[in-house]
Design an enzyme around this catalytic site. Structure first.
Site, PDB file in Angstrom:
ATOM      1  CD  GLU A   1      -6.203 -28.802 -33.839  1.00 16.80           C
ATOM      2  OE1 GLU A   1      -5.233 -29.227 -34.483  1.00 16.80           O
ATOM      3  OE2 GLU A   1      -7.305 -29.390 -33.806  1.00 16.80           O
TER       4      GLU A   1
ATOM      5  CG  HIS B   1      -8.618 -32.105 -31.040  1.00 13.23           C
ATOM      6  ND1 HIS B   1      -8.768 -33.467 -31.195  1.00 13.23           N
ATOM      7  CD2 HIS B   1      -7.482 -31.779 -31.701  1.00 13.23           C
ATOM      8  CE1 HIS B   1      -7.759 -33.944 -31.897  1.00 13.23           C
ATOM      9  NE2 HIS B   1      -6.964 -32.948 -32.225  1.00 13.23           N
TER      10      HIS B   1
ATOM     11  CD  GLU C   1      -1.532 -30.127 -36.772  1.00 13.45           C
ATOM     12  OE1 GLU C   1      -0.771 -31.017 -37.248  1.00 13.45           O
ATOM     13  OE2 GLU C   1      -2.410 -30.340 -35.921  1.00 13.45           O
TER      14      GLU C   1
ATOM     15  CG  HIS D   1      -6.249 -35.160 -38.532  1.00 16.01           C
ATOM     16  ND1 HIS D   1      -5.880 -36.491 -38.613  1.00 16.01           N
ATOM     17  CD2 HIS D   1      -5.425 -34.606 -37.615  1.00 16.01           C
ATOM     18  CE1 HIS D   1      -4.887 -36.723 -37.777  1.00 16.01           C
ATOM     19  NE2 HIS D   1      -4.588 -35.600 -37.156  1.00 16.01           N
TER      20      HIS D   1
ATOM     21  CG  ASP E   1      -5.876 -30.835 -38.329  1.00 13.97           C
ATOM     22  OD1 ASP E   1      -4.814 -30.835 -37.699  1.00 13.97           O
ATOM     23  OD2 ASP E   1      -6.946 -31.296 -37.881  1.00 13.97           O
TER      24      ASP E   1
END
Length: 266
Positions: free
Chosen positions: A59, A32, A134, A74, A61
């Protein structure tokens, strides 16, 4: 979503293309924002540490700077994870790159920068890693962001990519902008009409807050052959339970712990 390492890179690229409509293969653990328990989130340092810990996917952003450049962060604002202040999308790329994105976490990471999307993909390619990217508008225009991301990743064949977004319009448009890539639909709460909405969006996976999941709900989703990915799981017992319910992959802040605690389901 990573094929076994015994395949060559060219063979893996072929496999990714061939399984597009059944979803590219993912590992059971995704880091993450990188190894965010050990390094500042969404930084190159965090991605490198994740790889050292044995995790093959991260993962992260992506959003836009004021001059519409794709950057990784993020929050909507700079305050929590940099020495800057104010909305991310009010600063141009040069200003964002001048900020320190590591000292807030530890002096060890002082001087770490906000990465660009291009820099991130180049790093992941060198590390032989994949990414759940993302798409996070964070105050910028969602469709502009989607188009900018599509322009940067459209020709990349050296990094396996799974897209995702909480923004349903982004999920839908990515199927048109990047038809060769999968896009997951992120939800905080699973709506009662999730199946019809999922199909309308042409999503490739459902990304769910793990707190929403029960054995019955997992059975309902996986029974429809929908790949289920859950966030953010840092308890090995919970992770093992979720995996036993059919969850395809967990997203965790602590990849070092999870890789030793949770064997893959063959």
């Amino acid at each position: 979503m990573r094929p076994d390492r015994r395949h060559s890179r060219s063979a893996r690229q072929f496999l990714y293309k061939q399984v597009k409509h059944s979803m590219i293969r993912i590992p059971h653990i995704i880091a993450h924002r990188g190894a965010s328990i050990e390094a500042p989130e969404n930084t190159i340092a965090a991605f490198r540490i994740a790889q050292v810990r044995g995790v093959n996917w991260i993962e992260c952003d992506v959003t836009l700077s004021a001059d519409e450049q794709c950057v990784l962060i993020h929050d909507d604002t700079l305050d929590r994870t940099t020495n800057g202040t104010g909305p991310v999308h009010h600063q141009d790329l040069a200003s964002l790159r001048a900020l320190d994105a590591g000292a807030w976490f530890s002096d060890i990471y002082k001087g770490e920068r906000i990465p660009t999307l291009s820099e991130t993909l180049d790093t992941l390619a060198a590390l032989d890693m994949g990414v759940n990217l993302e798409i996070k508008p964070s105050g910028c225009d969602a469709m502009v962001l989607a188009r900018r991301v599509a322009a940067e990743i459209g020709n990349r064949r050296d990094v396996p990519i799974l897209l995702s977004s909480f923004d349903a319009d982004v999920v839908a448009v990515m199927a048109e902008l990047c038809p060769s890539l999968d896009c997951g639909w992120l939800v905080e709460e699973i709506p009662d009409d999730w199946k019809s909405r999922y199909q309308t969006l042409k999503a490739a996976a459902l990304h769910v807050d793990q707190k929403q999941l029960t054995a019955e709900k997992c059975a309902e989703i996986t029974g429809e052959k929908v790949p289920l990915i859950c966030y953010t799981v840092n308890d090995p017992d919970r992770a093992r339970l979720l995996r036993s319910w059919g969850v395809r992959a967990i997203i965790t802040d602590n990849p070092a712990l999870m890789t030793t605690a949770i064997p893959p389901i063959r």
